[in-house]
Design a protein around this motif. Structure first.
Motif, PDB file in Angstrom:
ATOM      1  N   SER A 166       0.824  -1.215   0.000  1.00 42.43           N
ATOM      2  CA  SER A 166       0.000   0.000   0.000  1.00 42.43           C
ATOM      3  C   SER A 166       0.853   1.257   0.000  1.00 42.43           C
ATOM      4  CB  SER A 166      -0.899   0.021   1.232  1.00 42.43           C
ATOM      5  OG  SER A 166      -1.747  -1.085   1.227  1.00 42.43           O
ATOM      6  N   LEU A 167       0.355   2.282  -0.711  1.00 44.92           N
ATOM      7  CA  LEU A 167       1.008   3.580  -0.662  1.00 44.92           C
ATOM      8  C   LEU A 167       1.042   4.050   0.787  1.00 44.92           C
ATOM      9  CD1 LEU A 167      -0.520   5.308  -3.816  1.00 44.92           C
ATOM     10  CD2 LEU A 167       1.671   4.102  -3.600  1.00 44.92           C
ATOM     11  N   GLY A 168       2.146   4.658   1.183  1.00 46.20           N
ATOM     12  CA  GLY A 168       2.334   5.093   2.553  1.00 46.20           C
ATOM     13  C   GLY A 168       3.044   4.073   3.432  1.00 46.20           C
ATOM     14  N   THR A 169       3.206   2.842   2.930  1.00 43.48           N
ATOM     15  CA  THR A 169       3.902   1.801   3.682  1.00 43.48           C
ATOM     16  C   THR A 169       5.371   2.183   3.856  1.00 43.48           C
ATOM     17  OG1 THR A 169       2.434   0.084   2.819  1.00 43.48           O
ATOM     18  CG2 THR A 169       4.572  -0.648   3.657  1.00 43.48           C
ATOM     19  N   PRO A 170       5.923   2.009   5.059  1.00 44.13           N
ATOM     20  CA  PRO A 170       7.356   2.252   5.239  1.00 44.13           C
ATOM     21  C   PRO A 170       8.174   1.252   4.416  1.00 44.13           C
ATOM     22  CG  PRO A 170       6.241   2.107   7.369  1.00 44.13           C
ATOM     23  CD  PRO A 170       5.260   1.680   6.315  1.00 44.13           C
ATOM     24  N   ALA A 171       9.314   1.706   3.944  1.00 44.05           N
ATOM     25  CA  ALA A 171      10.180   0.840   3.132  1.00 44.05           C
ATOM     26  C   ALA A 171      10.616  -0.375   3.943  1.00 44.05           C
ATOM     27  CB  ALA A 171      11.411   1.617   2.679  1.00 44.05           C
ATOM     28  N   PRO A 172      10.384  -1.577   3.421  1.00 41.95           N
ATOM     29  CA  PRO A 172      10.920  -2.760   4.088  1.00 41.95           C
ATOM     30  C   PRO A 172      12.455  -2.666   4.139  1.00 41.95           C
ATOM     31  CG  PRO A 172       9.205  -3.397   2.543  1.00 41.95           C
ATOM     32  CD  PRO A 172       9.515  -1.947   2.286  1.00 41.95           C
ATOM     33  N   GLN A 173      12.996  -2.897   5.304  1.00 46.19           N
ATOM     34  CA  GLN A 173      14.439  -2.786   5.508  1.00 46.19           C
ATOM     35  C   GLN A 173      15.128  -4.068   5.044  1.00 46.19           C
ATOM     36  OE1 GLN A 173      15.841   0.268   6.794  1.00 46.19           O
ATOM     37  NE2 GLN A 173      13.760   0.774   6.145  1.00 46.19           N
ATOM     38  N   PHE A 174      16.402  -3.956   4.725  1.00 46.92           N
ATOM     39  CA  PHE A 174      17.168  -5.128   4.312  1.00 46.92           C
ATOM     40  C   PHE A 174      18.639  -4.934   4.608  1.00 46.92           C
ATOM     41  CE2 PHE A 174      16.456  -2.516   0.461  1.00 46.92           C
ATOM     42  CZ  PHE A 174      17.756  -2.129   0.187  1.00 46.92           C
ATOM     43  N   TRP A 175      19.351  -6.042   4.512  1.00 45.54           N
ATOM     44  CA  TRP A 175      20.798  -6.111   4.663  1.00 45.54           C
ATOM     45  C   TRP A 175      21.236  -7.161   3.644  1.00 45.54           C
ATOM     46  CZ3 TRP A 175      24.417  -3.375   7.106  1.00 45.54           C
ATOM     47  CH2 TRP A 175      25.644  -3.941   7.389  1.00 45.54           C
ATOM     48  N   LEU A 176      21.704  -6.695   2.469  1.00 43.81           N
ATOM     49  CA  LEU A 176      22.009  -7.596   1.361  1.00 43.81           C
ATOM     50  C   LEU A 176      23.407  -7.335   0.813  1.00 43.81           C
ATOM     51  CD1 LEU A 176      18.633  -7.305  -0.615  1.00 43.81           C
ATOM     52  CD2 LEU A 176      19.382  -9.245   0.792  1.00 43.81           C
ATOM     53  N   LYS A 177      23.935  -8.346   0.126  1.00 46.20           N
ATOM     54  CA  LYS A 177      25.270  -8.243  -0.462  1.00 46.20           C
ATOM     55  C   LYS A 177      25.204  -7.542  -1.819  1.00 46.20           C
ATOM     56  CE  LYS A 177      29.371 -10.943  -1.423  1.00 46.20           C
ATOM     57  NZ  LYS A 177      29.964 -12.294  -1.320  1.00 46.20           N
ATOM     58  N   ASP A 178      26.054  -6.523  -1.969  1.00 48.38           N
ATOM     59  CA  ASP A 178      26.201  -5.844  -3.254  1.00 48.38           C
ATOM     60  C   ASP A 178      27.149  -6.691  -4.101  1.00 48.38           C
ATOM     61  OD1 ASP A 178      26.456  -4.133  -5.404  1.00 48.38           O
ATOM     62  OD2 ASP A 178      27.619  -2.628  -4.320  1.00 48.38           O
ATOM     63  N   THR A 179      26.668  -7.138  -5.226  1.00 50.95           N
ATOM     64  CA  THR A 179      27.460  -8.056  -6.051  1.00 50.95           C
ATOM     65  C   THR A 179      28.626  -7.365  -6.747  1.00 50.95           C
ATOM     66  OG1 THR A 179      25.972  -7.754  -7.933  1.00 50.95           O
ATOM     67  CG2 THR A 179      25.497  -9.585  -6.427  1.00 50.95           C
ATOM     68  N   THR A 180      28.609  -6.048  -6.835  1.00 51.95           N
ATOM     69  CA  THR A 180      29.704  -5.351  -7.521  1.00 51.95           C
ATOM     70  C   THR A 180      30.857  -5.027  -6.583  1.00 51.95           C
ATOM     71  OG1 THR A 180      28.668  -3.176  -7.209  1.00 51.95           O
ATOM     72  CG2 THR A 180      28.142  -4.380  -9.244  1.00 51.95           C
ATOM     73  N   THR A 181      30.586  -4.905  -5.280  1.00 49.66           N
ATOM     74  CA  THR A 181      31.655  -4.586  -4.320  1.00 49.66           C
ATOM     75  C   THR A 181      31.913  -5.703  -3.329  1.00 49.66           C
ATOM     76  OG1 THR A 181      30.137  -3.601  -2.710  1.00 49.66           O
ATOM     77  CG2 THR A 181      31.056  -2.127  -4.423  1.00 49.66           C
ATOM     78  N   GLY A 182      30.973  -6.635  -3.197  1.00 52.12           N
ATOM     79  CA  GLY A 182      31.114  -7.713  -2.237  1.00 52.12           C
ATOM     80  C   GLY A 182      30.783  -7.316  -0.810  1.00 52.12           C
ATOM     81  N   THR A 183      30.301  -6.096  -0.604  1.00 50.70           N
ATOM     82  CA  THR A 183      29.990  -5.630   0.749  1.00 50.70           C
ATOM     83  C   THR A 183      28.510  -5.799   1.057  1.00 50.70           C
ATOM     84  OG1 THR A 183      29.681  -3.364  -0.057  1.00 50.70           O
ATOM     85  CG2 THR A 183      31.871  -3.935   0.759  1.00 50.70           C
ATOM     86  N   MET A 184      28.216  -5.941   2.339  1.00 49.17           N
ATOM     87  CA  MET A 184      26.834  -6.003   2.804  1.00 49.17           C
ATOM     88  C   MET A 184      26.348  -4.574   2.987  1.00 49.17           C
ATOM     89  SD  MET A 184      26.066  -9.210   2.952  1.00 49.17           S
ATOM     90  CE  MET A 184      24.589  -9.296   3.958  1.00 49.17           C
ATOM     91  N   LEU A 185      25.155  -4.284   2.460  1.00 51.11           N
ATOM     92  CA  LEU A 185      24.612  -2.933   2.518  1.00 51.11           C
ATOM     93  C   LEU A 185      23.166  -2.980   2.992  1.00 51.11           C
ATOM     94  CD1 LEU A 185      26.013  -1.641  -0.887  1.00 51.11           C
ATOM     95  CD2 LEU A 185      26.860  -1.054   1.389  1.00 51.11           C
ATOM     96  N   SER A 186      22.741  -1.924   3.670  1.00 51.10           N
ATOM     97  CA  SER A 186      21.373  -1.855   4.175  1.00 51.10           C
ATOM     98  C   SER A 186      20.601  -0.756   3.450  1.00 51.10           C
ATOM     99  CB  SER A 186      21.389  -1.553   5.671  1.00 51.10           C
ATOM    100  OG  SER A 186      21.866  -0.234   5.911  1.00 51.10           O
ATOM    101  N   PHE A 187      19.285  -0.834   3.553  1.00 47.85           N
ATOM    102  CA  PHE A 187      18.446   0.236   3.003  1.00 47.85           C
ATOM    103  C   PHE A 187      18.856   1.570   3.622  1.00 47.85           C
ATOM    104  CE2 PHE A 187      14.913   3.166   3.072  1.00 47.85           C
ATOM    105  CZ  PHE A 187      14.432   3.099   1.770  1.00 47.85           C
ATOM    106  N   SER A 188      19.052   1.579   4.933  1.00 46.17           N
ATOM    107  CA  SER A 188      19.403   2.825   5.636  1.00 46.17           C
ATOM    108  C   SER A 188      20.672   3.466   5.089  1.00 46.17           C
ATOM    109  CB  SER A 188      19.563   2.553   7.133  1.00 46.17           C
ATOM    110  OG  SER A 188      18.364   2.082   7.672  1.00 46.17           O
ATOM    111  N   GLU A 189      21.647   2.651   4.713  1.00 48.73           N
ATOM    112  CA  GLU A 189      22.898   3.178   4.166  1.00 48.73           C
ATOM    113  C   GLU A 189      22.716   3.719   2.747  1.00 48.73           C
ATOM    114  OE1 GLU A 189      26.570   0.583   5.609  1.00 48.73           O
ATOM    115  OE2 GLU A 189      24.887  -0.656   4.917  1.00 48.73           O
ATOM    116  N   LEU A 190      21.783   3.146   2.001  1.00 48.31           N
ATOM    117  CA  LEU A 190      21.645   3.455   0.579  1.00 48.31           C
ATOM    118  C   LEU A 190      20.536   4.462   0.269  1.00 48.31           C
ATOM    119  CD1 LEU A 190      22.044  -0.181  -0.767  1.00 48.31           C
ATOM    120  CD2 LEU A 190      23.773   1.640  -0.723  1.00 48.31           C
TER     121      LEU A 190
END
Length: 188
Positions: A11-35
């Motif tokens: 639904s519109l207005g829903t807060p962004a689901p957070q995540f912690w995933l691996k960036d395949t181009t750098t090999g680092t783990m990144l979160s929604f908050s960081e990006l």
């Protein structure tokens, strides 16, 4: 080529689901908050092999380049089952990003939990969050599809991003994206 639409269940207005995933181009783990961008954040589900993604990719890269300098965070996620679709695996994702000049994070959702949290259904699937991380747009890039002879413009997505940047309201009725289905893992 399958024609799977966005399911439009977040639904519109829903807060962004957070995540912690691996960036395949750098090999680092990144979160929604960081990006996230301070003005807004575009999260898109894509993959390497989908002809719909190939069709829109040049415009998506241009949109990322145009709007990141204005404070919009841009994030791509692939959630496909790489056991059945090895061409969508992390190593190939890094190659795909380099070949297509993708210089925003291209993250791998190995467990598919993030695609489920977003209720993603297809590739490409676009989600735009405002500066407060609330969903304001979930829809198509534009009306162009492989083979329909409508030129790419990015008009729907660009209009949504401009609305976020210039504090304009967005319509509640948004046209779903259309593409290949996310390749879900098969239960054992």
């Amino acid at each position: 080529m399958a024609n799977t639409p966005s399911n439009m269940l977040l639904s519109l207005g829903t807060p962004a689901p957070q995540f912690w995933l691996k960036d395949t181009t750098t090999g680092t783990m990144l979160s929604f908050s960081e990006l996230r961008g301070h003005e807004g954040t575009l999260v898109m589900f894509i993959c390497n092999h989908c002809p719909f993604v190939h069709h829109v990719l040049e415009e998506v890269v241009m949109i990322a380049n145009d709007y990141r300098v204005q404070g919009i965070g841009v994030i791509a996620i692939s959630s496909n089952d790489v056991e059945r679709y090895p061409q969508d695996g992390p190593e190939r994702m890094a190659e795909f990003a380099f070949k297509n000049k993708i210089d925003f994070p291209y993250l791998f959702d190995e467990t598919q939990e993030i695609a489920k949290a977003y209720n993603a259904a297809c590739t490409p699937d676009f989600y735009l969050f405002d500066g407060e991380d609330k969903l304001v747009y979930h829809g198509q890039l534009d009306d162009s599809r492989p083979g329909n002879n409508i030129p790419l413009s990015g008009s729907d997505l660009r209009g949504a991003i401009d609305s976020v940047l210039y504090n304009r309201s967005l319509p509640e009725s948004q046209k779903p994206s259309l593409g290949c289905s996310i390749k879900w893992k098969q239960p054992f």
